[in-house]
Design a protein around this motif. Structure first.
Motif, mmCIF file in Angstrom:
data_model
loop_
_atom_site.group_PDB
_atom_site.id
_atom_site.type_symbol
_atom_site.label_atom_id
_atom_site.label_comp_id
_atom_site.label_asym_id
_atom_site.label_seq_id
_atom_site.Cartn_x
_atom_site.Cartn_y
_atom_site.Cartn_z
ATOM 1 N N ALA A 195 -8.025 -5.359 14.274
ATOM 2 C CA ALA A 195 -8.149 -5.328 12.812
ATOM 3 C C ALA A 195 -8.198 -3.895 12.302
ATOM 4 O O ALA A 195 -7.626 -3.568 11.255
ATOM 5 C CB ALA A 195 -9.382 -6.098 12.369
ATOM 6 N N ARG A 196 -8.881 -2.997 13.047
ATOM 7 C CA ARG A 196 -8.929 -1.593 12.654
ATOM 8 C C ARG A 196 -7.539 -0.973 12.683
ATOM 9 O O ARG A 196 -7.171 -0.184 11.801
ATOM 10 C CB ARG A 196 -9.873 -0.823 13.590
ATOM 11 C CG ARG A 196 -11.353 -1.084 13.366
ATOM 12 C CD ARG A 196 -11.853 -0.393 12.106
ATOM 13 N NE ARG A 196 -11.665 1.053 12.183
ATOM 14 C CZ ARG A 196 -12.540 1.899 12.730
ATOM 15 N NH1 ARG A 196 -13.662 1.410 13.285
ATOM 16 N NH2 ARG A 196 -12.298 3.198 12.745
ATOM 17 N N LEU A 197 -6.768 -1.301 13.721
ATOM 18 C CA LEU A 197 -5.409 -0.779 13.796
ATOM 19 C C LEU A 197 -4.568 -1.261 12.624
ATOM 20 O O LEU A 197 -3.834 -0.499 11.994
ATOM 21 C CB LEU A 197 -4.753 -1.212 15.115
ATOM 22 C CG LEU A 197 -5.246 -0.546 16.405
ATOM 23 C CD1 LEU A 197 -4.569 -1.196 17.609
ATOM 24 C CD2 LEU A 197 -4.961 0.948 16.385
ATOM 25 N N LEU A 198 -4.704 -2.546 12.337
ATOM 26 C CA LEU A 198 -3.906 -3.117 11.247
ATOM 27 C C LEU A 198 -4.351 -2.580 9.895
ATOM 28 O O LEU A 198 -3.539 -2.429 8.980
ATOM 29 C CB LEU A 198 -4.003 -4.640 11.273
ATOM 30 C CG LEU A 198 -3.433 -5.305 12.532
ATOM 31 C CD1 LEU A 198 -3.667 -6.798 12.478
ATOM 32 C CD2 LEU A 198 -1.947 -4.996 12.675
ATOM 33 N N ALA A 199 -5.638 -2.285 9.764
ATOM 34 C CA ALA A 199 -6.140 -1.754 8.495
ATOM 35 C C ALA A 199 -5.540 -0.390 8.194
ATOM 36 O O ALA A 199 -5.379 -0.009 7.022
ATOM 37 C CB ALA A 199 -7.662 -1.661 8.524
ATOM 38 N N ARG A 200 -5.208 0.364 9.235
ATOM 39 C CA ARG A 200 -4.583 1.675 9.037
ATOM 40 C C ARG A 200 -3.151 1.528 8.525
ATOM 41 O O ARG A 200 -2.591 2.459 7.956
ATOM 42 C CB ARG A 200 -4.578 2.455 10.352
ATOM 43 C CG ARG A 200 -5.971 2.812 10.854
ATOM 44 C CD ARG A 200 -5.907 3.356 12.259
ATOM 45 N NE ARG A 200 -5.122 4.588 12.327
ATOM 46 C CZ ARG A 200 -4.753 5.150 13.466
ATOM 47 N NH1 ARG A 200 -5.055 4.568 14.621
ATOM 48 N NH2 ARG A 200 -4.068 6.267 13.457
ATOM 49 N N GLY A 201 -2.544 0.368 8.760
ATOM 50 C CA GLY A 201 -1.202 0.111 8.263
ATOM 51 C C GLY A 201 -0.129 0.520 9.244
ATOM 52 O O GLY A 201 -0.364 1.262 10.196
ATOM 53 N N ILE A 202 1.085 0.001 9.015
ATOM 54 C CA ILE A 202 2.234 0.316 9.861
ATOM 55 C C ILE A 202 2.835 1.613 9.336
ATOM 56 O O ILE A 202 3.808 1.621 8.578
ATOM 57 C CB ILE A 202 3.272 -0.822 9.839
ATOM 58 C CG1 ILE A 202 2.587 -2.154 10.142
ATOM 59 C CG2 ILE A 202 4.388 -0.566 10.833
ATOM 60 C CD1 ILE A 202 3.501 -3.336 10.006
ATOM 61 N N ARG B 186 0.824 -1.210 0.000
ATOM 62 C CA ARG B 186 0.000 0.000 0.000
ATOM 63 C C ARG B 186 0.857 1.258 0.000
ATOM 64 O O ARG B 186 0.525 2.246 -0.647
ATOM 65 C CB ARG B 186 -0.915 0.009 1.229
ATOM 66 C CG ARG B 186 -1.965 -1.086 1.268
ATOM 67 C CD ARG B 186 -2.769 -1.011 2.547
ATOM 68 N NE ARG B 186 -3.420 0.288 2.687
ATOM 69 C CZ ARG B 186 -3.874 0.765 3.830
ATOM 70 N NH1 ARG B 186 -3.721 0.072 4.944
ATOM 71 N NH2 ARG B 186 -4.462 1.948 3.865
ATOM 72 N N ARG B 187 1.971 1.217 0.751
ATOM 73 C CA ARG B 187 2.863 2.374 0.889
ATOM 74 C C ARG B 187 4.296 1.895 0.642
ATOM 75 O O ARG B 187 5.008 1.567 1.591
ATOM 76 C CB ARG B 187 2.746 2.971 2.292
ATOM 77 C CG ARG B 187 1.372 3.532 2.641
ATOM 78 C CD ARG B 187 1.347 4.024 4.087
ATOM 79 N NE ARG B 187 0.102 4.674 4.410
ATOM 80 C CZ ARG B 187 -1.002 4.022 4.799
ATOM 81 N NH1 ARG B 187 -0.972 2.707 4.894
ATOM 82 N NH2 ARG B 187 -2.105 4.679 5.077
ATOM 83 N N PRO B 188 4.729 1.832 -0.585
ATOM 84 C CA PRO B 188 6.037 1.245 -0.912
ATOM 85 C C PRO B 188 7.211 1.891 -0.195
ATOM 86 O O PRO B 188 8.235 1.238 0.004
ATOM 87 C CB PRO B 188 6.128 1.435 -2.427
ATOM 88 C CG PRO B 188 4.719 1.531 -2.894
ATOM 89 C CD PRO B 188 3.981 2.235 -1.806
ATOM 90 N N GLY B 189 7.077 3.148 0.209
ATOM 91 C CA GLY B 189 8.206 3.805 0.851
ATOM 92 C C GLY B 189 8.105 3.899 2.348
ATOM 93 O O GLY B 189 8.911 4.600 2.980
ATOM 94 N N ASP B 190 7.134 3.219 2.964
ATOM 95 C CA ASP B 190 6.921 3.341 4.411
ATOM 96 C C ASP B 190 8.115 2.772 5.181
ATOM 97 O O ASP B 190 8.420 1.584 5.099
ATOM 98 C CB ASP B 190 5.628 2.623 4.805
ATOM 99 C CG ASP B 190 5.291 2.810 6.275
ATOM 100 O OD1 ASP B 190 5.826 3.738 6.896
ATOM 101 O OD2 ASP B 190 4.493 2.013 6.798
ATOM 102 N N THR B 191 8.769 3.627 5.940
ATOM 103 C CA THR B 191 9.965 3.218 6.683
ATOM 104 C C THR B 191 9.664 2.117 7.682
ATOM 105 O O THR B 191 10.420 1.148 7.818
ATOM 106 C CB THR B 191 10.557 4.436 7.422
ATOM 107 O OG1 THR B 191 10.814 5.472 6.476
ATOM 108 C CG2 THR B 191 11.843 4.063 8.134
ATOM 109 N N GLY B 192 8.561 2.261 8.413
ATOM 110 C CA GLY B 192 8.232 1.272 9.435
ATOM 111 C C GLY B 192 7.982 -0.105 8.867
ATOM 112 O O GLY B 192 8.423 -1.111 9.422
#
Length: 479
Positions: free
Chosen positions: A436-443, A215-221
């Motif tokens: 699940a809501r937390l994970l849906a927001r992404g790391i 979803r976010r190819p550049g996400d550092t985390g």
């Protein structure tokens, strides 16, 4: 209460076993996750203290929210489970209470109090204590989870390989606490389980990170989470193979009927060795396997480390002392199969990382999310193997399961089992929905990095919960 030695109605016994199995199967997922996740949080906070890179701290706070919910669900399900000893398994409590009771008490006094005391500082102490005190709290919570595993597995292992006791008036009375605690199977079981929790957590983290990366190819985390989790898997998954082998040899020595069921080994064939069954359908009534696909001499090499070695077969034991072979046989193969997949996934990931291609969107990142539940499924399969493989004994060689159950009528067990199902669905469904809501927001560590195809200003927003406000409030990197 039904006296010892008088079997209760088989339907009520089966229902009581189903109820206990259902509760403990649900419960074990959460402690397994929190044990691994607590140590993961220690690593994240240590990296932040060393580098002062705020990305590490944001990553810590993300996983801390999930840890808090998992910890709470584990505590609640564990409390419910313990009450069944007095309701459905009264004779067992009478027989083994002087051994199991103190071990469970030590777990509460040394582990649960430690975890509960410092969890609050982990969650809400960023702007109230110094960085080093906060890190110490994280370390102590992680140590507490390992101490908890120590005592619980000691108690469970004693039921498989009882030691350090004497029988007095039909009760097991401790005579040597060191022998009780460090019973013959405990070191192997403890090492096997702790490594399993780390692997389960590692693959959960890796799977979620892979989803976030797509979803976010550049996400550092997400990048850091994926690389660290797969590095852990590349080391621990092969190590687990050797730990499991040592555990299997211990099982061969102390619980040979269980091992024979795991291997689907019905009878020895002289000097022909024991084949390793890749596929079979054990027929307990006919005392044979159907549709066998086997590697000649394979089991002999693994179990005895000899080409023609043999070990006790199922027909060497009376029929009423054999476990349900098909369940044990297939649960063991599910565990081993998932373990081999974890080894392959870890090595493949490290090979891609070495070539600088780990974070490229392709087949690997699409497959890793499917490994997210692999560790937890392997843990469940392993517990089914060891607990069903212990049958017909609740304390191996000393107390049969039928003799350890209370004389609770079947209709009462059905009522309580139904009640558990309803309550678990409501309470734990809500907890899992929040996770699940937390994970849906992404790391999301780098807030400037939007999801693929979604501008930063259009990121989904929601009101902060009390847990969010507590974790995200204050501190040097305040929310």
């Amino acid at each position: 209460m039904q006296p010892l030695g008088v079997p209760m109605d088989v339907d009520a016994l089966l229902l009581s076993r189903i109820q206990f199995a259902a509760v403990i199967s649900f419960h074990i997922i959460f402690p397994s996750f929190t044990i691994g996740l607590a140590s993961w949080l220690v690593v994240l906070e240590a990296r932040w203290l060393r580098t002062r890179d705020e990305a590490w701290k944001r990553l810590y706070r993300f996983w801390l929210k999930i840890f808090a919910v998992s910890f709470g669900l584990g505590v609640v399900s564990g409390v419910v489970m313990s009450y069944q000893f007095g309701t459905n398994w009264g004779p067992f409590s009478v027989f083994a209470g002087e051994v199991i009771g103190p071990l469970m008490g030590y777990e509460v006094l040394t582990a649960f109090f430690l975890e509960a005391s410092f969890l609050g500082i982990m969650l809400f102490g960023w702007d109230r204590v110094g960085d080093r005190i906060h890190f110490l709290s994280t370390v102590l919570v992680a140590v507490g989870t390992l101490i908890s595993a120590f005592w619980i597995l000691s108690a469970n292992s004693w039921m498989h390989t009882p030691a350090g006791y004497e029988l007095v008036d039909g009760r097991a009375v401790p005579t040597d606490w060191l022998a009780v605690i460090f019973n013959p199977s405990f070191p192997y079981r403890f090492a096997h389980m702790v490594v399993a929790t780390f692997l389960a957590t590692g693959f959960a983290v890796a799977g979620m990170a892979a989803i976030a990366l797509r979803r976010r190819p550049g996400d550092t985390g997400a990048r850091r989470s994926l690389a660290m989790a797969l590095g852990l898997a590349a080391v621990l998954a092969p190590a687990q193979v050797f730990i499991g082998d040592a555990h299997g040899l211990n099982t061969a020595e102390h619980q040979p009927a269980k091992l024979a069921a795991m291997e689907g080994h019905w009878r020895n064939q002289g000097d022909d060795g024991v084949p390793l069954l890749l596929f079979a359908w054990p027929d307990q009534d006919a005392e044979e396997n159907r549709f066998e696909i086997a590697v000649p001499h394979g089991a002999s090499l693994i179990i005895t480390h000899s080409w023609t070695g043999s070990f006790p077969a199922l027909t060497d034991f009376p029929a009423d002392e054999r476990p349900p072979v098909a369940v044990v046989f297939w649960a063991f193969r599910v565990m081993v199969g998932l373990g081999l997949l974890m080894v392959l996934t870890g090595f493949w990931g490290m090979w891609r990382h070495w070539r600088g291609r780990l974070f490229e969107d392709g087949l690997y990142l699409r497959l890793v999310p499917f490994m997210t539940p692999a560790g937890f499924l392997a843990i469940l399969a392993g517990w089914f193997t060891t607990e069903i493989g212990r049958q017909p004994w609740v304390v191996h060689g000393l107390l049969r399961t039928a003799d350890g159950a209370s004389g609770v009528p079947a209709n009462q067990v059905i009522s309580s089992l139904t009640g558990f199902a309803v309550v678990y669905t409501v309470i734990f469904g809500a907890g899992l929905y929040y996770v699940a809501r937390l994970l849906a927001r992404g790391i999301v560590v780098d807030e400037r990095e939007p999801a693929a195809g979604l501008p930063a200003l259009q990121q989904p927003k929601r009101p902060l919960s009390a847990l969010d406000r507590g974790v995200d409030a204050g501190g040097p990197a305040g929310g």
